[in-house]
Scaffold this active site. Structure first.
Site, PDB file in Angstrom:
ATOM      1  N   CYS A 121       0.843  -1.193   0.000  1.00 13.00           N
ATOM      2  CA  CYS A 121       0.000   0.000   0.000  1.00 13.00           C
ATOM      3  C   CYS A 121       0.881   1.245   0.000  1.00 13.00           C
ATOM      4  O   CYS A 121       1.931   1.276   0.636  1.00 13.00           O
ATOM      5  CB  CYS A 121      -0.957  -0.002   1.186  1.00 13.00           C
ATOM      6  SG  CYS A 121      -0.269   0.603   2.732  1.00 13.00           S
ATOM      7  N   GLU A 122       0.438   2.227  -0.763  1.00 14.04           N
ATOM      8  CA  GLU A 122       1.259   3.427  -0.885  1.00 14.04           C
ATOM      9  C   GLU A 122       1.160   4.328   0.347  1.00 14.04           C
ATOM     10  O   GLU A 122       1.947   5.244   0.503  1.00 14.04           O
ATOM     11  CB  GLU A 122       0.889   4.208  -2.148  1.00 14.04           C
ATOM     12  CG  GLU A 122      -0.498   4.810  -2.148  1.00 14.04           C
ATOM     13  CD  GLU A 122      -0.812   5.523  -3.464  1.00 14.04           C
ATOM     14  OE1 GLU A 122      -0.152   5.217  -4.473  1.00 14.04           O
ATOM     15  OE2 GLU A 122      -1.706   6.372  -3.459  1.00 14.04           O
ATOM     16  N   HIS A 123       0.203   4.071   1.223  1.00  9.59           N
ATOM     17  CA  HIS A 123       0.056   4.918   2.404  1.00  9.59           C
ATOM     18  C   HIS A 123       1.008   4.534   3.525  1.00  9.59           C
ATOM     19  O   HIS A 123       1.456   5.390   4.283  1.00  9.59           O
ATOM     20  CB  HIS A 123      -1.388   4.862   2.921  1.00  9.59           C
ATOM     21  CG  HIS A 123      -2.390   5.254   1.882  1.00  9.59           C
ATOM     22  ND1 HIS A 123      -3.462   4.467   1.546  1.00  9.59           N
ATOM     23  CD2 HIS A 123      -2.437   6.337   1.080  1.00  9.59           C
ATOM     24  CE1 HIS A 123      -4.152   5.060   0.586  1.00  9.59           C
ATOM     25  NE2 HIS A 123      -3.555   6.190   0.283  1.00  9.59           N
ATOM     26  N   HIS A 124       1.275   3.237   3.665  1.00  4.84           N
ATOM     27  CA  HIS A 124       2.109   2.774   4.775  1.00  4.84           C
ATOM     28  C   HIS A 124       3.306   1.951   4.316  1.00  4.84           C
ATOM     29  O   HIS A 124       4.118   1.541   5.133  1.00  4.84           O
ATOM     30  CB  HIS A 124       1.264   1.929   5.739  1.00  4.84           C
ATOM     31  CG  HIS A 124       0.029   2.615   6.221  1.00  4.84           C
ATOM     32  ND1 HIS A 124      -1.194   2.464   5.611  1.00  4.84           N
ATOM     33  CD2 HIS A 124      -0.152   3.501   7.240  1.00  4.84           C
ATOM     34  CE1 HIS A 124      -2.088   3.211   6.236  1.00  4.84           C
ATOM     35  NE2 HIS A 124      -1.488   3.857   7.225  1.00  4.84           N
ATOM     36  N   GLN A 153      -5.504  -0.558  -3.813  1.00  2.00           N
ATOM     37  CA  GLN A 153      -6.102  -1.725  -4.474  1.00  2.00           C
ATOM     38  C   GLN A 153      -7.006  -1.342  -5.650  1.00  2.00           C
ATOM     39  O   GLN A 153      -7.026  -2.011  -6.684  1.00  2.00           O
ATOM     40  CB  GLN A 153      -6.900  -2.535  -3.438  1.00  2.00           C
ATOM     41  CG  GLN A 153      -7.421  -3.853  -3.995  1.00  2.00           C
ATOM     42  CD  GLN A 153      -8.211  -4.640  -2.968  1.00  2.00           C
ATOM     43  OE1 GLN A 153      -7.972  -4.509  -1.762  1.00  2.00           O
ATOM     44  NE2 GLN A 153      -9.159  -5.441  -3.428  1.00  2.00           N
ATOM     45  N   HIS A 162      -5.252  -6.390   3.849  1.00  2.00           N
ATOM     46  CA  HIS A 162      -4.287  -5.292   3.963  1.00  2.00           C
ATOM     47  C   HIS A 162      -3.623  -5.344   5.335  1.00  2.00           C
ATOM     48  O   HIS A 162      -4.297  -5.159   6.352  1.00  2.00           O
ATOM     49  CB  HIS A 162      -5.002  -3.947   3.770  1.00  2.00           C
ATOM     50  CG  HIS A 162      -5.464  -3.730   2.367  1.00  2.00           C
ATOM     51  ND1 HIS A 162      -4.902  -2.797   1.537  1.00  2.00           N
ATOM     52  CD2 HIS A 162      -6.430  -4.365   1.644  1.00  2.00           C
ATOM     53  CE1 HIS A 162      -5.505  -2.846   0.349  1.00  2.00           C
ATOM     54  NE2 HIS A 162      -6.436  -3.786   0.391  1.00  2.00           N
ATOM     55  N   CYS A 211      -1.810  -3.249   6.679  1.00  2.00           N
ATOM     56  CA  CYS A 211      -1.866  -1.974   7.405  1.00  2.00           C
ATOM     57  C   CYS A 211      -3.162  -1.863   8.201  1.00  2.00           C
ATOM     58  O   CYS A 211      -3.223  -1.117   9.174  1.00  2.00           O
ATOM     59  CB  CYS A 211      -1.675  -0.781   6.465  1.00  2.00           C
ATOM     60  SG  CYS A 211      -2.993  -0.511   5.295  1.00  2.00           S
TER      61      CYS A 211
END
Ligand code: ZN
Length: 212
Positions: free
Chosen positions: A103-106, A144, A172, A174
């Site tokens: 995931c690009e956030h975490h 996703q 996920h 995260c």
């Protein structure tokens, strides 16, 4: 990058192994990435020089390169090399394609299965190539929903199909390891193109295939 022999076996009790390991400790794979990982280790309160962590920056740099190798891969090349003329009119479905992304956030992994269907228009593609196209986009920093539509768009564009359907189910980490800590939840996303978007019967035929 210097090519060094891969250490596939460790003979912990021999003098030879000790000297070999000491030498491989000096291996540099990507000095800048390794320095970043090393300072991150320091920031979280670790001692980057303790034995168990000494080669961690190198391993993380290699792992990161692999996990983001999709940036240097081309879906178009993969598809076009394995495209052949075939007068098939029925839907082709590849189910349960395992994938791993981040995931690009975490920058934490999310992983699951992709189901891909298409309606050929005079051309079919080698089935393993569909799984490789999933990897092209999974091995990047992703969300996703975007991953799902990128796979669908690439297949639609380069396959010349009447339609493409992609459904992805993923867990996920995260969400599982931090934040809401919901270990059992999974996320489903879908992207329908062409006839799968316009014709409900085509879509429900696909959905029944992937459920069975
Ligand atoms: Zn995340």
């Amino acid at each position: 990058m210097a090519e060094k022999p891969k250490l596939t076996q460790v003979f912990t009790n021999s003098h030879y192994a000790t000297s070999f390991e000491a030498e491989s400790d000096d291996e540099v794979y990507d000095a800048r990435k390794e320095a970043l990982v090393k300072s991150m280790l320091g920031e979280i309160g670790e001692d980057p020089d303790r034995e168990g962590l000494r080669r961690t920056p190198l391993r993380v740099a290699k792992a990161m390169d692999f996990l983001t190798s999709g940036y240097s891969m081309s879906a178009e090349e993969i598809i076009k090399k394995a495209l052949f003329a075939e007068d098939v009119k029925e839907m082709v479905v590849v189910r349960d394609i395992e994938f791993y992304s981040m995931c690009e956030h975490h920058m934490l992994p999310f992983f699951g299965h992709a189901h891909v269907g298409y309606l050929p228009d005079g051309k079919v593609v080698g089935l393993s190539k569909i799984a490789r196209v999933v990897d092209v986009f999974a091995r990047r920093l992703q969300v996703q929903e975007r991953l799902t539509s990128q796979v669908a768009d690439a297949l639609m564009e380069h396959l010349g199909a009447h339609g493409v359907a992609v459904v992805m189910e993923a867990s996920h980490t995260c969400m599982m390891m931090r934040g809401v800590q919901k270990q059992r939840s999974s996320t489903v996303s879908s992207a329908m193109r062409g006839t799968f978007e316009t014709d409900p019967r085509t879509r429900s035929e696909f959905m029944s295939f992937i459920k069975g």
